[in-house]
Design an enzyme around this catalytic site. Structure first.
Site, short mmCIF file in Angstrom:
data_model
loop_
_atom_site.label_atom_id
_atom_site.label_comp_id
_atom_site.label_asym_id
_atom_site.label_seq_id
_atom_site.Cartn_x
_atom_site.Cartn_y
_atom_site.Cartn_z
N ASP A 15 0.87 -1.17 0.00
CA ASP A 15 0.00 0.00 0.00
C ASP A 15 0.91 1.22 0.00
O ASP A 15 1.63 1.45 0.97
CB ASP A 15 -0.88 -0.04 1.26
CG ASP A 15 -1.77 1.18 1.41
OD1 ASP A 15 -1.58 2.15 0.64
OD2 ASP A 15 -2.64 1.17 2.30
N HIS A 22 -8.01 5.21 2.90
CA HIS A 22 -7.51 3.84 2.71
C HIS A 22 -8.48 3.06 1.81
O HIS A 22 -9.04 2.05 2.23
CB HIS A 22 -7.37 3.14 4.05
CG HIS A 22 -6.30 3.69 4.93
ND1 HIS A 22 -4.97 3.35 4.80
CD2 HIS A 22 -6.35 4.57 5.96
CE1 HIS A 22 -4.25 3.99 5.71
NE2 HIS A 22 -5.06 4.74 6.43
N ASN A 108 16.26 -7.79 -0.56
CA ASN A 108 15.08 -8.61 -0.38
C ASN A 108 13.99 -7.77 0.32
O ASN A 108 14.29 -7.12 1.32
CB ASN A 108 15.48 -9.79 0.52
CG ASN A 108 14.43 -10.86 0.54
OD1 ASN A 108 13.27 -10.56 0.77
ND2 ASN A 108 14.83 -12.08 0.29
N TYR A 232 1.48 0.18 15.10
CA TYR A 232 0.47 -0.04 14.07
C TYR A 232 0.75 0.79 12.83
O TYR A 232 0.82 2.00 12.88
CB TYR A 232 -0.94 0.28 14.58
CG TYR A 232 -1.96 -0.06 13.53
CD1 TYR A 232 -2.23 -1.39 13.23
CD2 TYR A 232 -2.61 0.92 12.80
CE1 TYR A 232 -3.13 -1.72 12.24
CE2 TYR A 232 -3.51 0.60 11.80
CZ TYR A 232 -3.77 -0.73 11.53
OH TYR A 232 -4.65 -1.07 10.55
N LYS A 235 -2.68 -3.10 8.40
CA LYS A 235 -2.68 -4.57 8.36
C LYS A 235 -1.88 -5.04 7.15
O LYS A 235 -1.74 -4.31 6.18
CB LYS A 235 -4.12 -5.08 8.23
CG LYS A 235 -4.82 -5.20 9.55
CD LYS A 235 -4.51 -6.51 10.25
CE LYS A 235 -5.16 -6.52 11.64
NZ LYS A 235 -4.41 -7.26 12.62
N ASP A 236 -1.39 -6.27 7.22
CA ASP A 236 -0.61 -6.82 6.10
C ASP A 236 -1.55 -7.49 5.14
O ASP A 236 -1.55 -8.71 5.04
CB ASP A 236 0.35 -7.88 6.58
CG ASP A 236 0.94 -7.55 7.91
OD1 ASP A 236 1.97 -6.92 7.92
OD2 ASP A 236 0.33 -7.94 8.92
N ARG A 269 -9.44 0.11 11.09
CA ARG A 269 -8.24 0.33 11.90
C ARG A 269 -7.51 -0.96 12.23
O ARG A 269 -6.79 -1.04 13.23
CB ARG A 269 -8.59 1.12 13.18
CG ARG A 269 -9.14 2.49 12.85
CD ARG A 269 -9.60 3.29 14.03
NE ARG A 269 -10.23 4.51 13.53
CZ ARG A 269 -9.57 5.62 13.20
NH1 ARG A 269 -8.28 5.69 13.36
NH2 ARG A 269 -10.22 6.67 12.74
C1 F6R Z 1 -7.25 -0.66 8.05
C2 F6R Z 1 -7.01 0.67 7.55
C3 F6R Z 1 -7.97 1.75 7.89
C4 F6R Z 1 -7.34 2.81 8.79
C5 F6R Z 1 -8.35 3.88 9.18
C6 F6R Z 1 -7.72 5.01 10.00
O1 F6R Z 1 -6.21 -1.52 7.68
O2 F6R Z 1 -6.01 0.93 6.90
O3 F6R Z 1 -9.15 1.23 8.43
O4 F6R Z 1 -6.81 2.20 9.94
O5 F6R Z 1 -8.93 4.44 8.03
O6 F6R Z 1 -6.67 5.53 9.29
P1 F6R Z 1 -5.80 6.81 9.77
O7 F6R Z 1 -5.34 6.51 11.17
O8 F6R Z 1 -4.68 6.83 8.78
O9 F6R Z 1 -6.72 7.98 9.67
MG MG Z 2 -4.05 1.56 3.56
MG MG Z 3 -4.93 -2.30 2.20
#
Ligand code: F6R
Ligand code: MG
Ligand code: MG
Length: 366
Positions: A15, A22, A108, A232, A235-236, A269
């Site tokens: 990402d 996101h 790598n 944090y 997620k992977d 999140r």
């Molecule tokens: C889950 C993800 C999203 C963000 C959320 C808050 O993997 O990427 O749910 O955790 O949108 O994002 P921030 O803290 O960047 O505003």
């Molecule tokens: Mg993202």
């Molecule tokens: Mg993603």
């Protein structure tokens, strides 16, 4: 067997910035990656490629003859993500470069942020493969469906009736916390396998082999971004490869477990359990509560190292009921709001921003 030369299929993803949050990869990032990989194909680093996205994850699907963990291929992926990050920064996309955790590439991409699923094999006369790519979840999301594909005769009829599958499969399982590996066989070690992989945030199926000749059948990306970064960072969102047919599970046996939208960790999140919804490429865009977690499956044939396809495997009304069930589960889970088991348990929440909130609360403790 064709040439006898081993071909490698690599999916490397990261990402490096999302449009409107996101959410999805911007088309300019896809175009940048396509240009970089076209040049690499021309110069002979890779044999072929397909660039796509699932949600906010940029996916590089590549074939080559350089083996797994190839420095040339990994640095190509790294440079591609770096270049895409520049575009993301220019466009002000959200979280530009978020999965590139280090500035110093050392040969790598493993442990540096991007997710990797790779396998090397001698191409069969016809070599069907499935590329799975998921968003808003973690590598352990593959534990349940991959157990069913390679160890459950109620899913995979071939385990019972096809002599080529009848002796079963070997599971390579990684302990992501203690950095240990296990090699366990199905069916004889089934209960041990389940004792481990039921803990999806810690133990993940990394590879599966056909037991009678050790031929690679499947591979999963098993990075844990938050363990690498110590905090944090998202997620992977995982990827996986499965070879199909003729000595491996049939295409339909590989897809069948995804007809059950099982609960996976991730979603909003990276802190919530929710149903894994199989979708077509066009619906691979997380929206509701940043989800629900989604997975796509692209089918290819590999011929003389070239990728033939893809076909969008979940773009099928046969999965409509699964998607409907996933919506019902999503409603049901959402009604728990901030309560477990919708919100993840305390061990998983340690890697999120919750500890910062709890720390502030210390002052109020009497
Ligand atoms: C889950 C993800 C999203 C963000 C959320 C808050 O993997 O990427 O749910 O955790 O949108 O994002 P921030 O803290 O960047 O505003
Ligand atoms: Mg993202
Ligand atoms: Mg993603």
């Amino acid at each position: 067997m064709s040439t006898g030369k081993k071909v490698t299929l690599s999916i490397i993803k990261a990402d490096v910035g999302g449009l409107a949050g996101h959410h999805v990869v911007h088309p300019d990032l896809i175009a940048t990656a396509t240009r970089m990989l076209s040049e690499a194909k021309e110069s002979g680093i890779i044999e072929d490629f397909y660039v796509t996205n699932v949600g906010d994850d940029l996916q590089l699907i590549m074939t080559h003859y350089r083996g797994v963990d190839s420095k040339d291929v990994h640095s190509l992926a790294w440079d591609t993500f770096k270049e895409a990050t520049k575009v993301a920064q220019k466009l002000g996309l959200y979280g530009a470069g978020q999965d590139l955790l280090s500035d110093a590439f050392s040969g790598n991409v493993r442990g540096m942020g991007p997710g990797v699923a790779e396998m090397e094999f001698i191409e069969r006369t016809s070599e069907p493969v499935v590329a799975f790519m998921a968003d808003k979840t973690e590598p352990g999301a593959f534990n349940l469906p991959f157990y069913k594909i390679y160890a459950d005769p109620f899913n995979t009829a071939g385990l019972v009736i096809d002599p080529k599958l009848h002796s079963g499969f070997k599971f390579e399982i990684w302990d992501l916390i203690e950095h240990k590996q296990y090699f366990l066989n199905a069916p004889e070690d089934s209960y041990d396998i389940l004792a481990l992989i039921g803990t999806t945030g810690r133990f993940t199926i990394k590879r599966v082999y056909r037991k009678d000749n050790n031929e690679i059948a499947a591979a999963v990306s098993s990075e844990r971004l938050n363990l690498i970064a110590g905090k944090y960072v998202g997620k992977d969102d995982p990827v996986a490869i499965a070879r199909a047919q003729s000595g491996f599970p049939a295409l339909g046996e590989i897809l069948e477990p995804f007809s059950f939208p099982h609960l996976v960790a991730g979603w909003m999140r990276g802190s919530h359990n929710g149903p894994l919804m199989p979708v077509s490429q066009k619906d691979a865009r997380c929206t509701r509560f940043d989800g629900p977690p989604r997975i796509i499956a692209l089918g290819f044939n590999i011929k003389d190292g070239k990728l033939i396809g893809p076909t969008d495997l979940f773009d099928d009304p046969a999965f409509d009921e699964t998607r409907r069930t996933a919506q019902i589960i999503a409603d049901y889970m959402r009604r728990h709001g901030p309560f477990m088991p919708h919100r993840l348990g305390p061990e998983e929440m340690e890697y999120t921003t919750l500890p910062q909130v709890l720390k502030k609360l210390e002052e109020k403790k009497i």
